[in-house]
Design a protein around this motif. Sequence first.
Motif, short mmCIF file in Angstrom:
data_model
loop_
_atom_site.label_atom_id
_atom_site.label_comp_id
_atom_site.label_asym_id
_atom_site.label_seq_id
_atom_site.Cartn_x
_atom_site.Cartn_y
_atom_site.Cartn_z
N TRP A 191 0.97 -1.15 -0.11
CA TRP A 191 -0.03 0.03 0.05
C TRP A 191 1.23 1.15 -0.16
O TRP A 191 1.91 1.22 0.32
CB TRP A 191 -0.93 0.12 1.24
N ARG A 192 0.36 2.38 -0.63
CA ARG A 192 1.06 3.60 -0.67
C ARG A 192 0.99 4.15 0.84
O ARG A 192 -0.06 4.13 1.52
CB ARG A 192 0.50 4.51 -1.60
N VAL A 193 2.02 4.88 1.05
CA VAL A 193 2.19 5.44 2.36
C VAL A 193 2.26 6.96 2.02
O VAL A 193 3.11 7.30 1.32
CB VAL A 193 3.48 5.18 3.15
N LEU A 194 1.54 7.73 2.42
CA LEU A 194 1.42 9.30 2.43
C LEU A 194 1.83 9.95 3.57
O LEU A 194 0.96 9.84 4.68
CB LEU A 194 0.09 9.78 2.19
N GLY A 195 3.07 10.52 3.88
CA GLY A 195 3.30 11.23 4.95
C GLY A 195 4.36 10.54 5.81
O GLY A 195 4.88 9.49 5.34
N THR A 196 4.71 10.81 6.91
CA THR A 196 5.68 10.24 7.73
C THR A 196 5.01 9.16 8.67
O THR A 196 3.87 9.19 8.99
CB THR A 196 6.30 11.38 8.66
N ILE A 197 5.83 8.01 9.20
CA ILE A 197 5.35 6.95 9.84
C ILE A 197 5.24 7.66 11.53
O ILE A 197 6.37 8.18 11.87
CB ILE A 197 6.33 5.82 9.97
N GLN A 198 4.16 7.38 12.15
CA GLN A 198 4.02 8.02 13.47
C GLN A 198 4.44 7.03 14.58
O GLN A 198 4.51 5.74 14.26
CB GLN A 198 2.55 8.55 13.74
N GLY A 199 4.59 7.46 15.80
CA GLY A 199 4.68 6.57 16.85
C GLY A 199 3.47 5.64 17.24
O GLY A 199 2.36 6.15 16.82
N ASP A 200 3.48 4.66 17.93
CA ASP A 200 2.30 4.04 18.25
C ASP A 200 1.33 4.75 19.04
O ASP A 200 1.43 5.71 19.92
CB ASP A 200 2.46 2.88 19.30
N ARG A 201 0.08 5.12 18.41
CA ARG A 201 -0.75 5.93 19.06
C ARG A 201 -1.79 5.37 20.41
O ARG A 201 -2.22 4.14 19.95
CB ARG A 201 -1.66 6.56 17.94
N LYS A 202 -2.22 5.99 21.30
CA LYS A 202 -3.01 5.48 22.18
C LYS A 202 -4.41 6.05 22.47
O LYS A 202 -4.23 7.46 21.97
CB LYS A 202 -2.15 5.71 23.71
#
Length: 229
Positions: free
Chosen positions: A218-229
């Motif tokens: 899959w395409r990724v748009l933007g930056t990878i973030q940390g795990d979200r709570k």
Amino acid sequence: MNARASQAFVASDLEGTLTTGETWRGMLRVLRERGQGGKVRGFLARKLPAVLLARARVLDVQRVRQSWVAELPRLLRGVTRDDIREIAEDVVERDLWPNRREDVLDELRRHREEGRVVVLASGTYQPVLEAFAARVDALALGTPLDFDARGHLTGGVVGLVRVGESKAHDLLRFLHGAELYAAYGDTAPDEYMLRLARHAIAVHPDRELARLAEKRGWRVLGTIQGDRK
């Protein structure tokens, strides 16, 4: 053949995908401004232990989120439909729209220009989602609030909070045979919706969704973030 089946649709999550703002923060802000600070403090005190346990991975993060979304409307019990619409517009105006992601919105604009119908599919409360959708010429498929026969909020939601499998199921029923050309989401539970689309886009994804995107191409748009709570 039904008319909808002849159309091509694009689906997008809202929070984290189209905006970095959060509905719950906006709604609690409105309550404080209306002199309901005691209710807000009581709600946060009740929910905080579960949030901390979710962060420690003792409780499931998504279940804690769903519980939060399902229970917050209790603070607005008795509010009329018109008042809820005003609150929703205020939350969008001051919390969600100022924090919008223009890169994703630009893609949705191009989809509309190419003749596709955009639908926002989110666990966000339906009135809030409709207020945001109106700004981007989209349809809204959110979590409905429950109103009594007089048009006053009962304090609950109708059915399940539209996240994860529930959102994908309701979106599939909404499409009624139409093609889902593309889908945009930001967290792992959006996988179920993204798998329905010809083109899946992970938007500023959390680590788990980023791993899924790499695995599935899959395409990724933007930056990878940390795990979200």
